[in-house]
Structures are given as C-alpha cells and as structure tokens.
Design an enzyme around this catalytic site. Structure first.
Site, short mmCIF file in Angstrom:
data_model
loop_
_atom_site.label_atom_id
_atom_site.label_comp_id
_atom_site.label_asym_id
_atom_site.label_seq_id
_atom_site.Cartn_x
_atom_site.Cartn_y
_atom_site.Cartn_z
N HIS A 144 0.84 -1.21 0.00
CA HIS A 144 0.00 0.00 0.00
C HIS A 144 0.87 1.26 0.00
CE1 HIS A 144 -3.61 2.42 1.13
NE2 HIS A 144 -2.68 3.17 1.73
N GLU A 145 1.81 1.31 0.93
CA GLU A 145 2.66 2.50 1.03
C GLU A 145 3.61 2.62 -0.16
OE1 GLU A 145 1.91 4.71 3.09
OE2 GLU A 145 0.55 3.50 4.29
N HIS A 158 1.87 4.52 -2.84
CA HIS A 158 2.00 5.97 -2.62
C HIS A 158 3.39 6.46 -3.02
CE1 HIS A 158 -1.84 6.34 -0.71
NE2 HIS A 158 -1.51 5.69 0.40
#
Length: 443
Positions: free
Chosen positions: A31-32, A35
């Site tokens: 997920h990170e 980003h």
C-alpha cells in the site's frame, strides 16, 4: 510453525501473531509503496517510508534522502512526503512550505499539482487491489485451476472409499452428474446412509457403493459457536439429532434449519464413549456463491469433504483473468454484507479487527502456502476498500478534498479542513474500537 504450536501457551500465541505480522506487513508495504512510487514518479520527495509506528528499530537513508525505517508497532505504516505536517498527509506544514526555496516547494506534497496529489493518494488502494490480483493469479499458476468435470482429484487418506484419483464419475444413485459440484451435492444428500456411484476408470465402467462424501464427522469447531460452547470437539462423529439418526453432514444442516432457533439434542461418539450435547443454533452471516450474504441459523461446525476436485494447468492469461475476478469477488462480497447490515438483514458481528485477523492468519499459516496467499489477498482488498472510504484522514477523504478543490479552484479553508480531519479521526477511532469490541466478544 508446527514447532511454535507445540509450545504450551506461547506456541498458539506466536502461531497467530507471527503470521499476522507477516500478512499485515506485506499488505501495508505494498500500500505504502504504491503511494511512494507514484509520488516519486510525480516528482514529490518522500522524507520517510515507515513500516510500523513508534520508535524505530531499524532504518537507513537512501541516496535520495528518504529514511526507510521499521518501527516497533507493526500495525500499519506510512509515507511522509516533503511538506506534510504529519504522517497521514492530512495537513501541510504551511510555515515550512512557505520558507522553502521554489525548487523545493515544487518537490513538496502541498506544492504539487492537484492531479499529482490525487494520483499519489489513489495509488495506495490501487496497489492493494493489484496485490490481490497477483496473489490470486499466483495461486492459479502454482496450484492450477479447478477442473469443473466430475473427476476425482484426491481422496483423503483416512477415507474408506473405493474411488481413486482420476475416476470420472458418470452418475450418483442413477442420476447423471455433469460437474464436480453436482457430484458432491448428490453424494452428500441428506437421508441416505450410502450412495451408488458409476465411474469410468481406465476405459472401464465400474459401480460402487459409497458412504456420504461429507459424513457426520466433525472436522472443525468454532469455540465461540453454539457447538463449541456445548462441548463438541473436532473428530466427534454425530450419530443422532433429537434421537433421530443422521448419516451425513447435510442431515445435521437440515435439522439446524428446521429448528428455528430451538435447542437441539445432538448425540456424538468419540474415543471415550457417547455424549449428548445441548446446543441452540444462532443466526450468522453466510457468504453465498453469487457474492451475496444472508443470515442463516448455524452452530459453528464444519464437516469434511473426503475427496477433492482435479486441477488443470492455468495459462498466464487465464491466471490474470482469475486475479481480476478475485478482486471483484471480494469487493462484491464486502459491499453485499454491508448492504445487508444497513438493511437490517444482518448484524455487524461479522466485522472483525486485529484479533480476528490474527486468528485467521494463524489458521492460514497452518493450512499451507496457498492459504497464506489467499489471506493476503483478502486483507489487501479489505484495506484498499477501507482506505477509499470518503472519511478525512483516509485516502478516500483526501480524494474528496481534492475534488472540492478542483470545483472551488482552491483548497478548503484551513479551519474547515482541520475540523473535517478531526471528525474523520474520531470516526476511524470509533470504528477501530467497535471492531475490537467485536473481536473480544468473538473470542
């Protein structure tokens, strides 16, 4: 993992915690990373990439000036971009941004163009969906795709069956079967102590008499369910319900449905003799084949299917399609259940938090590599969906702010943004408290 589970007290805890940390760390990292990669592609500088919160236990700084760290509390993670006032990117550090040189301001998150900020925020949940697709596709490539034909793929070692791997089942009790699910349904029907199956084996047509494929033996007991609280144990063989003999697991299922919440007297046999248990079915969320969810009376036990379907190799294209369909199926199931809750057709007891996820991760670890991949897929999509909720402090809340900014031509006033962020944080904390309470009640 078997060694951990063999250690009294410590073993079961570690057997759940270690897989939980592994699953959550993989999902959070992806997920990170979504980003981070899209932010970097947009020219936004990441100051910190952290797996976990709190004190750093290991870290290093790369040549771009990003601090990569692993923190002591492994229950999440974050990417802090240049100009962020906090790890959630919920607010910008206005004073620091104003004091930046023009070239640094362009590299900051608040100074980036609107579309770049939106793309960077949306990349996290999208990375979660991509991870799910990859996990499902990988499973298809390693394990293969189920063969829908009524072909026997595996027979349990302790099953007293004349069936063999590779047998093609033509009929059950005189009725033709066209696929594997029809075979299982026909040879597990209620009310029959045995079934006649006709199979094709190496060019021969043979007929056998077999017991139900899902017999009255108990494979698994939910300790929090009605059966678990009544004292039923894995390995028990159910012989009667309210004095009436049962031959298959489907017999029990029909009696539970017919009970309409009334207490049942279930007779079981185990190594130390015969036991009579009193248990009351409870309404429980049950996932349907079409992705829906309905409330059904259940007692918290599962039977054992003593055969498995055959598999066939999956091509890369077919596996990719299965991955995308897997994401869609999990999303559909989630929204269907939420719709049932809102409509009053289901309660929210099925919403689980970290304790339930830890327990499920431990069970997946003991079930094997494929189960771990499935667990990562499910949790990844769930986290992606949750982050897309239009709640300030979550990615979906940021995207709502950016949509408002696009319409207004300027960001929300600081006071309004701060108030919305505070409300969003309170809402998230309340949700966390609710699912944790559900977990405690579930234990």
């Amino acid at each position: 993992m078997e060694l951990l589970n063999a250690i009294p007290l410590v073993g079961p805890v570690l057997g759940a915690v270690i897989p939980f940390i592994f699953v959550l760390s993989v999902v959070v990292f992806v997920h990170e990373m979504g980003h981070y990669l899209v932010g970097r592609w947009c020219g936004i500088h990441a100051e910190v990439f952290s797996i976990g919160f709190g004190k750093e236990i290991y870290g290093w700084e790369d040549r771009r000036g990003t601090r990569w760290r692993v923190a002591v509390l492994p229950l999440g993670g974050y990417v802090k971009f240049l100009g962020d006032a906090d790890a959630a990117s919920a607010n910008s550090d206005a004073e620091a941004v104003a004091a930046m040189r023009p070239e640094d301001r362009e590299r900051s998150f608040p100074g980036a163009k609107l579309w770049k900020r939106a793309a960077t925020v949306a990349a996290g949940p999208m990375a979660n969906f991509l991870l799910t697709a990859v996990m499902v596709a990988t499973t298809a490539l390693i394990v293969g795709m189920p063969d829908e034909r009524p072909v026997i793929g595996v027979v349990a070692e302790d099953a007293d069956l004349p069936l063999r791997e590779g047998d093609l089942v033509r009929s059950v009790d005189g009725q033709p079967v066209d696929d594997f699910s029809a075979l299982v349904k026909a040879a597990s029907a209620a009310g029959a102590p045995s079934h006649t199956v006709v199979v094709e084996r190496e060019g021969e047509v043979l007929s056998f008499e077999i017991p139900p494929l899902i017999g009255p033996e108990v494979r698994r007991v939910d300790p929090r369910g009605a059966a678990g609280e009544a004292g039923m144990l894995p390995g028990d063989r159910m012989t009667a319900v309210d004095g009436d003999p049962i031959h298959a697991f489907e017999d029990l299922r029909e009696r539970v449905f017919a009970a309409e919440g009334e207490t049942l007297e279930v007779t079981v046999e185990r190594a130390d003799g015969t036991h009579t248990l009193m248990l009351t079915p409870r309404m429980t969320p049950f996932p349907l084949a079409d992705g829906g969810v309905e409330m059904r009376p259940m007692i918290g036990v599962s039977g054992q299917l003593v055969i498995g379907s055959a598999t066939r190799p999956a091509g890369i294209g077919e596996a990719a399609v299965a991955g995308v369909e897997g994401v869609g199926r999990i999303i559909q199931n989630t929204f269907s259940y939420l719709d049932k809750i809102i409509g009053g057709e289901a309660d929210a007891s099925g919403l689980g938090g970290p304790l339930r996820i830890a327990s499920m991760s431990g069970e997946a670890a003991t079930a094997g590599f494929g189960a771990i991949l499935g667990m990562i897929a499910m949790i990844s999509t769930s986290i992606g969906l949750m982050n897309l909720l239009p709640i300030p402090v979550l990615d979906g809340g940021h995207l709502v702010f950016y949509a408002i900014e696009a319409v207004r031509g300027k960001p929300l006033p600081d006071r309004a943004a701060e108030a919305a962020t505070g409300f969003g944080l309170a809402l998230v904390l309340a949700l966390m408290a609710f699912v944790t309470w559900n977990d405690i009640a579930w234990l």
